[in-house]
Scaffold this motif. Structure first.
Motif, mmCIF file in Angstrom:
data_model
loop_
_atom_site.group_PDB
_atom_site.id
_atom_site.type_symbol
_atom_site.label_atom_id
_atom_site.label_comp_id
_atom_site.label_asym_id
_atom_site.label_seq_id
_atom_site.Cartn_x
_atom_site.Cartn_y
_atom_site.Cartn_z
ATOM 1 N N LEU A 55 3.067 7.904 10.114
ATOM 2 C CA LEU A 55 3.027 7.373 8.755
ATOM 3 C C LEU A 55 1.876 8.070 8.051
ATOM 4 O O LEU A 55 0.809 8.281 8.651
ATOM 5 C CB LEU A 55 2.759 5.863 8.778
ATOM 6 C CG LEU A 55 3.705 5.015 9.609
ATOM 7 C CD1 LEU A 55 3.161 3.603 9.763
ATOM 8 C CD2 LEU A 55 5.084 5.003 8.972
ATOM 9 N N TYR A 56 2.069 8.417 6.789
ATOM 10 C CA TYR A 56 1.038 9.121 6.029
ATOM 11 C C TYR A 56 0.683 8.333 4.774
ATOM 12 O O TYR A 56 1.559 7.777 4.101
ATOM 13 C CB TYR A 56 1.531 10.516 5.633
ATOM 14 C CG TYR A 56 1.801 11.391 6.828
ATOM 15 C CD1 TYR A 56 0.774 12.095 7.443
ATOM 16 C CD2 TYR A 56 3.082 11.496 7.359
ATOM 17 C CE1 TYR A 56 1.022 12.883 8.558
ATOM 18 C CE2 TYR A 56 3.336 12.282 8.469
ATOM 19 C CZ TYR A 56 2.302 12.971 9.062
ATOM 20 O OH TYR A 56 2.540 13.750 10.166
ATOM 21 N N LEU A 57 -0.603 8.291 4.473
ATOM 22 C CA LEU A 57 -1.108 7.620 3.286
ATOM 23 C C LEU A 57 -2.464 8.220 2.952
ATOM 24 O O LEU A 57 -2.990 9.041 3.703
ATOM 25 C CB LEU A 57 -1.231 6.111 3.513
ATOM 26 C CG LEU A 57 -2.079 5.660 4.696
ATOM 27 C CD1 LEU A 57 -2.784 4.351 4.351
ATOM 28 C CD2 LEU A 57 -1.188 5.444 5.906
ATOM 29 N N ASN A 58 -3.018 7.826 1.825
ATOM 30 C CA ASN A 58 -4.353 8.256 1.438
ATOM 31 C C ASN A 58 -5.255 7.044 1.348
ATOM 32 O O ASN A 58 -4.817 5.968 0.951
ATOM 33 C CB ASN A 58 -4.329 8.963 0.075
ATOM 34 C CG ASN A 58 -3.606 10.291 0.131
ATOM 35 O OD1 ASN A 58 -3.617 10.965 1.150
ATOM 36 N ND2 ASN A 58 -2.973 10.657 -0.956
ATOM 37 N N ASP A 59 -6.519 7.233 1.722
ATOM 38 C CA ASP A 59 -7.482 6.146 1.547
ATOM 39 C C ASP A 59 -7.877 6.085 0.073
ATOM 40 O O ASP A 59 -7.413 6.906 -0.730
ATOM 41 C CB ASP A 59 -8.659 6.298 2.519
ATOM 42 C CG ASP A 59 -9.689 7.342 2.127
ATOM 43 O OD1 ASP A 59 -9.563 7.987 1.069
ATOM 44 O OD2 ASP A 59 -10.649 7.519 2.901
ATOM 45 N N PRO A 60 -8.704 5.135 -0.334
ATOM 46 C CA PRO A 60 -9.053 5.006 -1.749
ATOM 47 C C PRO A 60 -9.753 6.228 -2.349
ATOM 48 O O PRO A 60 -9.771 6.386 -3.568
ATOM 49 C CB PRO A 60 -9.977 3.787 -1.775
ATOM 50 C CG PRO A 60 -9.557 2.975 -0.606
ATOM 51 C CD PRO A 60 -9.202 3.987 0.443
ATOM 52 N N ASP A 61 -10.312 7.113 -1.517
ATOM 53 C CA ASP A 61 -10.945 8.331 -2.010
ATOM 54 C C ASP A 61 -10.030 9.546 -1.908
ATOM 55 O O ASP A 61 -10.475 10.678 -2.048
ATOM 56 C CB ASP A 61 -12.255 8.583 -1.261
ATOM 57 C CG ASP A 61 -13.317 7.594 -1.675
ATOM 58 O OD1 ASP A 61 -13.728 7.641 -2.853
ATOM 59 O OD2 ASP A 61 -13.705 6.751 -0.857
ATOM 60 N N ASN A 62 -8.749 9.309 -1.643
ATOM 61 C CA ASN A 62 -7.721 10.345 -1.541
ATOM 62 C C ASN A 62 -7.858 11.198 -0.278
ATOM 63 O O ASN A 62 -7.314 12.296 -0.215
ATOM 64 C CB ASN A 62 -7.690 11.225 -2.792
ATOM 65 C CG ASN A 62 -6.304 11.734 -3.086
ATOM 66 O OD1 ASN A 62 -5.316 11.074 -2.797
ATOM 67 N ND2 ASN A 62 -6.203 12.921 -3.665
ATOM 68 N N TYR A 82 0.865 -1.185 0.000
ATOM 69 C CA TYR A 82 0.000 0.000 0.000
ATOM 70 C C TYR A 82 0.901 1.235 0.000
ATOM 71 O O TYR A 82 1.833 1.330 0.790
ATOM 72 C CB TYR A 82 -0.945 0.014 1.206
ATOM 73 C CG TYR A 82 -2.111 0.929 0.968
ATOM 74 C CD1 TYR A 82 -3.264 0.444 0.347
ATOM 75 C CD2 TYR A 82 -2.055 2.269 1.292
ATOM 76 C CE1 TYR A 82 -4.328 1.282 0.075
ATOM 77 C CE2 TYR A 82 -3.113 3.116 1.023
ATOM 78 C CZ TYR A 82 -4.247 2.619 0.412
ATOM 79 O OH TYR A 82 -5.299 3.466 0.127
ATOM 80 N N PRO A 83 0.650 2.193 -0.886
ATOM 81 C CA PRO A 83 1.556 3.343 -0.999
ATOM 82 C C PRO A 83 1.450 4.327 0.171
ATOM 83 O O PRO A 83 0.358 4.653 0.624
ATOM 84 C CB PRO A 83 1.117 4.010 -2.299
ATOM 85 C CG PRO A 83 -0.306 3.589 -2.492
ATOM 86 C CD PRO A 83 -0.428 2.225 -1.872
ATOM 87 N N PHE A 84 2.599 4.768 0.638
ATOM 88 C CA PHE A 84 2.690 5.800 1.667
ATOM 89 C C PHE A 84 2.957 7.130 0.987
ATOM 90 O O PHE A 84 3.617 7.191 -0.056
ATOM 91 C CB PHE A 84 3.834 5.498 2.644
ATOM 92 C CG PHE A 84 3.568 4.314 3.529
ATOM 93 C CD1 PHE A 84 2.924 4.475 4.745
ATOM 94 C CD2 PHE A 84 3.963 3.042 3.153
ATOM 95 C CE1 PHE A 84 2.663 3.391 5.562
ATOM 96 C CE2 PHE A 84 3.711 1.947 3.959
ATOM 97 C CZ PHE A 84 3.065 2.125 5.174
ATOM 98 N N THR A 85 2.486 8.211 1.590
ATOM 99 C CA THR A 85 2.812 9.549 1.094
ATOM 100 C C THR A 85 3.889 10.204 1.940
ATOM 101 O O THR A 85 4.410 11.248 1.566
ATOM 102 C CB THR A 85 1.551 10.438 1.070
ATOM 103 O OG1 THR A 85 1.002 10.530 2.390
ATOM 104 C CG2 THR A 85 0.506 9.868 0.114
ATOM 105 N N GLY A 86 4.236 9.588 3.075
ATOM 106 C CA GLY A 86 5.284 10.128 3.921
ATOM 107 C C GLY A 86 5.435 9.328 5.203
ATOM 108 O O GLY A 86 4.598 8.484 5.527
ATOM 109 N N ALA A 87 6.523 9.615 5.910
ATOM 110 C CA ALA A 87 6.809 9.013 7.210
ATOM 111 C C ALA A 87 7.698 9.999 7.954
ATOM 112 O O ALA A 87 8.791 10.312 7.473
ATOM 113 C CB ALA A 87 7.491 7.661 7.048
ATOM 114 N N SER A 88 7.233 10.508 9.089
ATOM 115 C CA SER A 88 7.946 11.593 9.767
ATOM 116 C C SER A 88 8.074 11.381 11.264
ATOM 117 O O SER A 88 7.210 10.799 11.905
ATOM 118 C CB SER A 88 7.214 12.926 9.538
ATOM 119 O OG SER A 88 7.148 13.245 8.175
#
Length: 162
Positions: free
Chosen positions: A116-123, A102-108
């Protein structure tokens, strides 16, 4: 109007998200992230939770069935933050998402927390995080909290699973 301060024990109880496909949203929040389905309101809404609470996340298609994903550059929700009780719990969900590709948009590392940052299927933006104990929060010289954004050591996080 007189100044007002919200009571210190006030908490944000739940979030209710507009989604385009209810079954897909349930699969993400329950099937992937591990929330429990509490109830469905027919084909248009569902409530999910952790630990038997009535709902932490509401999902509905009342105004959004089959709508396109949320715009990144527009007003609205930036992210929902889901607080995990321990760093090991954060490591478990990171490992699960990583294994699912599953794609992450960031980790800080924010000093006070690790996220951890990600988007759900609806962004819709999702932050999965763990708070460091308050006594470990970094402070500035004036005593205020020193928050920052640095890369999260993901290999160090995975060592929690050993």
């Amino acid at each position: 109007m007189e100044p007002y301060t919200v009571p210190s024990n006030t908490r944000i109880g739940h979030v209710h998200l507009k989604v385009s496909d209810l079954d897909r949203a349930i699969e993400f929040y329950c099937g992937l992230l591990g929330f429990e389905l509490v109830t469905r309101y027919g084909t248009q809404a569902a409530f999910v939770s952790a630990g038997g609470y009535h709902h932490h996340i509401g999902l509905n298609t009342w105004y959004s069935k089959d709508a396109p994903p949320a715009l990144q550059h527009g007003v609205g929700l930036f992210h929902v933050a889901i607080l995990y009780p321990t760093r090991k719990d954060l490591a478990v969900i990171f490992d699960r998402l990583h294994k699912a590709a599953y794609p992450f948009t960031g980790a800080s590392d924010h000093g006070v927390s690790q996220a951890l940052y990600l988007n759900d299927p609806d962004n819709n933006g999702i932050e999965l995080y763990w708070d460091r104990p308050k006594e470990e929060w970094p402070l500035k010289h004036d005593g205020t909290i020193e928050m920052y954004t640095r890369p999260l050591d993901l290999q160090g996080l995975l060592k929690e699973l050993e």
